[in-house]
Enzyme design. Structure first.
Site, PDB file in Angstrom:
ATOM      1  N   CYS A 103       3.063   8.400   2.302  1.00 56.39           N
ATOM      2  CA  CYS A 103       3.380   7.352   3.270  1.00 56.39           C
ATOM      3  C   CYS A 103       3.788   6.109   2.474  1.00 56.39           C
ATOM      4  O   CYS A 103       2.991   5.540   1.737  1.00 56.39           O
ATOM      5  CB  CYS A 103       2.132   7.114   4.111  1.00 56.39           C
ATOM      6  SG  CYS A 103       2.342   5.848   5.343  1.00 56.39           S
TER       7      CYS A 103
ATOM      8  N   CYS B  24      -2.994   1.711   8.012  1.00 57.41           N
ATOM      9  CA  CYS B  24      -1.992   0.708   7.658  1.00 57.41           C
ATOM     10  C   CYS B  24      -2.547  -0.708   7.459  1.00 57.41           C
ATOM     11  O   CYS B  24      -3.141  -1.279   8.358  1.00 57.41           O
ATOM     12  CB  CYS B  24      -0.991   0.721   8.825  1.00 57.41           C
ATOM     13  SG  CYS B  24       0.453  -0.228   8.584  1.00 57.41           S
TER      14      CYS B  24
ATOM     15  N   CYS C 273       2.911  -6.157  16.118  1.00 57.86           N
ATOM     16  CA  CYS C 273       2.340  -5.197  17.053  1.00 57.86           C
ATOM     17  C   CYS C 273       0.838  -5.481  17.088  1.00 57.86           C
ATOM     18  O   CYS C 273       0.212  -5.614  16.038  1.00 57.86           O
ATOM     19  CB  CYS C 273       2.645  -3.777  16.596  1.00 57.86           C
ATOM     20  SG  CYS C 273       4.425  -3.534  16.470  1.00 57.86           S
TER      21      CYS C 273
ATOM     22  N   CYS D  77       4.819  -7.664   7.446  1.00 57.64           N
ATOM     23  CA  CYS D  77       5.785  -7.259   8.481  1.00 57.64           C
ATOM     24  C   CYS D  77       6.078  -8.480   9.349  1.00 57.64           C
ATOM     25  O   CYS D  77       5.193  -9.290   9.594  1.00 57.64           O
ATOM     26  CB  CYS D  77       5.189  -6.140   9.337  1.00 57.64           C
ATOM     27  SG  CYS D  77       6.376  -5.413  10.481  1.00 57.64           S
TER      28      CYS D  77
ATOM     29  N   GLU E  12       0.794  -1.218   0.000  1.00 59.92           N
ATOM     30  CA  GLU E  12       0.000   0.000   0.000  1.00 59.92           C
ATOM     31  C   GLU E  12       0.830   1.273   0.000  1.00 59.92           C
ATOM     32  O   GLU E  12       1.977   1.286   0.440  1.00 59.92           O
ATOM     33  CB  GLU E  12      -0.857   0.042   1.273  1.00 59.92           C
ATOM     34  CG  GLU E  12      -1.783  -1.119   1.391  1.00 59.92           C
ATOM     35  CD  GLU E  12      -2.514  -1.116   2.720  1.00 59.92           C
ATOM     36  OE1 GLU E  12      -3.310  -2.025   2.928  1.00 59.92           O
ATOM     37  OE2 GLU E  12      -2.282  -0.206   3.540  1.00 59.92           O
TER      38      GLU E  12
ATOM     39  N   CYS F  42      -1.778  -3.310  15.232  1.00 58.10           N
ATOM     40  CA  CYS F  42      -1.485  -2.959  13.842  1.00 58.10           C
ATOM     41  C   CYS F  42      -1.973  -4.044  12.903  1.00 58.10           C
ATOM     42  O   CYS F  42      -1.669  -5.221  13.088  1.00 58.10           O
ATOM     43  CB  CYS F  42       0.016  -2.757  13.655  1.00 58.10           C
ATOM     44  SG  CYS F  42       0.484  -2.561  11.926  1.00 58.10           S
TER      45      CYS F  42
HETATM   46  N1  SAH Z   1       6.988  -0.425  11.237  1.00 63.70           N
HETATM   47  C1  SAH Z   1       7.209   0.944  11.467  1.00 63.70           C
HETATM   48  C2  SAH Z   1       6.579   1.862  10.430  1.00 63.70           C
HETATM   49  C3  SAH Z   1       5.211   1.480   9.922  1.00 63.70           C
HETATM   50  S1  SAH Z   1       3.858   1.610  11.075  1.00 63.70           S
HETATM   51  C4  SAH Z   1       6.739   1.330  12.846  1.00 63.70           C
HETATM   52  O1  SAH Z   1       6.099   0.519  13.511  1.00 63.70           O
HETATM   53  O2  SAH Z   1       7.067   2.429  13.282  1.00 63.70           O
HETATM   54  C5  SAH Z   1       3.580   3.366  11.092  1.00 63.70           C
HETATM   55  C6  SAH Z   1       2.837   3.876  12.327  1.00 63.70           C
HETATM   56  O3  SAH Z   1       1.449   3.534  12.285  1.00 63.70           O
HETATM   57  C7  SAH Z   1       3.380   3.280  13.615  1.00 63.70           C
HETATM   58  O4  SAH Z   1       3.565   4.243  14.604  1.00 63.70           O
HETATM   59  C8  SAH Z   1       2.279   2.340  13.984  1.00 63.70           C
HETATM   60  O5  SAH Z   1       2.344   2.069  15.329  1.00 63.70           O
HETATM   61  C9  SAH Z   1       1.046   3.075  13.550  1.00 63.70           C
HETATM   62  N2  SAH Z   1      -0.155   2.239  13.462  1.00 63.70           N
HETATM   63  C10 SAH Z   1      -0.237   0.984  12.982  1.00 63.70           C
HETATM   64  N3  SAH Z   1      -1.512   0.518  13.066  1.00 63.70           N
HETATM   65  C11 SAH Z   1      -2.247   1.497  13.615  1.00 63.70           C
HETATM   66  C12 SAH Z   1      -3.648   1.614  13.954  1.00 63.70           C
HETATM   67  N4  SAH Z   1      -4.500   0.620  13.746  1.00 63.70           N
HETATM   68  N5  SAH Z   1      -4.058   2.778  14.494  1.00 63.70           N
HETATM   69  C13 SAH Z   1      -3.192   3.798  14.689  1.00 63.70           C
HETATM   70  N6  SAH Z   1      -1.873   3.739  14.396  1.00 63.70           N
HETATM   71  C14 SAH Z   1      -1.397   2.602  13.861  1.00 63.70           C
HETATM   72 FE1  SF4 Z   2       5.162  -3.865  11.710  1.00 65.41          FE
HETATM   73 FE2  SF4 Z   2       2.829  -2.654  12.181  1.00 65.41          FE
HETATM   74 FE3  SF4 Z   2       4.523  -3.090  14.186  1.00 65.41          FE
HETATM   75 FE4  SF4 Z   2       5.121  -1.230  12.332  1.00 65.41          FE
HETATM   76  S1  SF4 Z   2       3.391  -1.170  13.759  1.00 65.41           S
HETATM   77  S2  SF4 Z   2       6.480  -2.825  13.176  1.00 65.41           S
HETATM   78  S3  SF4 Z   2       4.236  -2.215  10.491  1.00 65.41           S
HETATM   79  S4  SF4 Z   2       3.486  -4.686  12.971  1.00 65.41           S
END
Ligand code: SAH
Ligand code: SF4
Length: 422
Positions: free
Chosen positions: A138, A395, A149, A145, A125, A152
């Site tokens: 972005c 994301c 997390c 990944c 994406e 996420c």
């Molecule tokens: N992997 C890297 C970059 C991609 S994620 C990282 O984790 O920093 C980019 C940002 O989006 C991160 O801060 C992540 O925590 C946030 N993010 C992911 N899923 C989300 C969600 N459902 N709601 C709000 N923020 C989210």
């Molecule tokens: Fe991976 Fe999502 Fe965690 Fe970023 S926030 S490291 S994209 S699992």
């Protein structure tokens, strides 16, 4: 005798346990090589291999580099300062690629989202978020990944592979195509490094919409370090896309051993997905914390080359109801940032829910109170407005929506088939 259960150490693939990735210079099925993502030196080496002498290879590489990245041309015929007879020679051996667009959506708030596809059929994406003072693209670094997390959506997908420099740079090229932002007049590259601090300034001097890049799409950029570095070097090259390093931000969930190298070798702004201030909660929601804890992470931030009050580190903090949003969490956040003397700003991100997510977003009152505590301690703490909610712009969500749709489509076709068979 009681046998202790064996806790196996968490293994995190990535830079250390490499994940599958095609070589940077991979010929397509027809034998031609895609030049997008390659540096001047790599292009010159290919020209040399293809039979040009060293001097000609270097000169042609310089010209082609400019046409590719500064002018955005997609065919060799457009390269008017290259001899007409030379252009078919190039076209026989090379291509100028773009990621395939599977789906493109525009939100009613102007946010645009694309589902893109690699040549070997993996979807990822890209999102463009315009606002009053800047336009932020972005960009994804991986398909899926390896980290999980819990809040996420990308974390629920398995890692398919790292994106190549071409696929990373290709996202920026495609966005410029769509936004119609290639210069038509002068061949001179504007010097964005002379731009003022990016905080609140206007669009770039030439009036473009795409002013900033954040490595915040799918994937963990520091687990694809080499490709992200090479791609961003091309993006920052003054004779090419020419985006200033001050307008690029790399976001990491906390891959501590790679952070110093990111500062030294890439030099862009750093964002850190902190999201929690205690070991228990961060272990749960950002599991890489079990490998690199909060103290180690904040120390790496304090040591990040180039961080200063003028170039602060952004700490991302997703607001999860009853998980990380108490007053005491906000106070602890302030204490930690002070303890490590960090030039910091905090981005409070309302959790963007997805089907089956194990968390809810904090209430607006809670987020406001949390922001006040951090702000009253003298740390900037803006609450990010959710963007593009009507188009699943969070994301990893478009990819899943598309998969859902294609499954629904398959079901419909099956039903039709069954009906036809009577
Ligand atoms: N992997 C890297 C970059 C991609 S994620 C990282 O984790 O920093 C980019 C940002 O989006 C991160 O801060 C992540 O925590 C946030 N993010 C992911 N899923 C989300 C969600 N459902 N709601 C709000 N923020 C989210
Ligand atoms: Fe991976 Fe999502 Fe965690 Fe970023 S926030 S490291 S994209 S699992």
């Amino acid at each position: 005798m009681q046998i202790e259960p064996q806790i196996s150490p968490m293994s995190i693939p990535g830079h250390f346990d490499p994940v599958p990735v095609p070589r940077e210079v991979t010929p397509r099925a027809d034998g031609r090589v895609d030049l997008i993502g390659l540096s001047r030196t790599q292009i010159a080496a290919l020209f040399l291999d293809a039979g040009l002498d060293a001097k000609a290879a270097k000169l042609r590489a310089k010209q082609v580099f400019h046409w590719l990245y500064h002018r955005g041309v997609t065919g060799f015929d457009a390269m008017t300062d290259i001899a007409k007879t030379m252009r078919p020679w190039l076209a026989e051996r090379f291509v100028i690629g773009r990621p395939e667009v599977v789906e493109a959506q525009v939100s009613n708030d102007g946010t645009r989202k694309w589902l893109l596809r690699t040549a070997d059929n993996h979807d990822f994406e890209m999102v463009f978020i315009p606002d009053a003072t800047r336009g932020t693209l972005c960009v994804s670094s991986q398909v899926g990944c390896t980290l999980n997390c819990r809040f996420c959506h990308t974390g629920t997908m398995r890692l398919v592979r790292n994106l190549t420099p071409g696929e990373i740079v290709g996202q920026v090229m495609l966005a410029r195509d769509v936004l119609g932002e290639w210069p038509r007049g002068s061949m001179a590259a504007p010097d964005f490094d002379d731009a003022e601090d990016d905080e609140g300034t206007d669009y770039t001097p030439d009036g473009r919409l795409l002013t900033n890049i954040v490595m915040m799409g799918m994937g963990e950029p520091l687990y694809n370090f080499d490709h992200v570095r090479d791609a961003l070097k091309v993006v920052m090259d003054g004779d090419g896309l020419a985006l200033s390093k001050r307008r690029i931000t790399l976001s990491t969930s906390g891959v501590v051993p790679m952070m110093a190298r990111a500062g030294e070798e890439i030099g862009v702004n750093l964002a850190v997905s902190l999201h929690a201030v205690t070991k228990d909660v961060r272990d749960e929601i950002v599991p890489i914390n079990r490998k690199y804890g909060i103290e180690e992470l904040l120390q790496a931030c304090a040591d990040y080359p180039g961080a200063s009050n003028a170039r602060r580190i952004t700490f991302e903090y997703v607001m999860l109801k009853d998980k990380n949003d108490r007053d005491s969490d906000a106070h602890e956040l302030v204490r930690l940032l002070r303890q490590y003397g960090l030039p910091a700003k905090v981005n409070l991100i309302p959790f963007n829910p997805w089907p089956g997510a194990p968390y809810e977003c904090s209430t607006p009152e809670r987020i406001k109170r949390f922001a006040e505590i951090v702000f009253n301690a003298g740390i900037s703490a803006p609450v990010r407005t959710p963007r593009g909610r009507d188009i699943d712009a969070a994301c990893g969500q478009l990819k899943t929506a598309a998969e859902r749709k294609s499954r629904a489509e398959v079901d419909r076709l099956l039903e039709e088939k069954q009906a036809a068979l009577g």
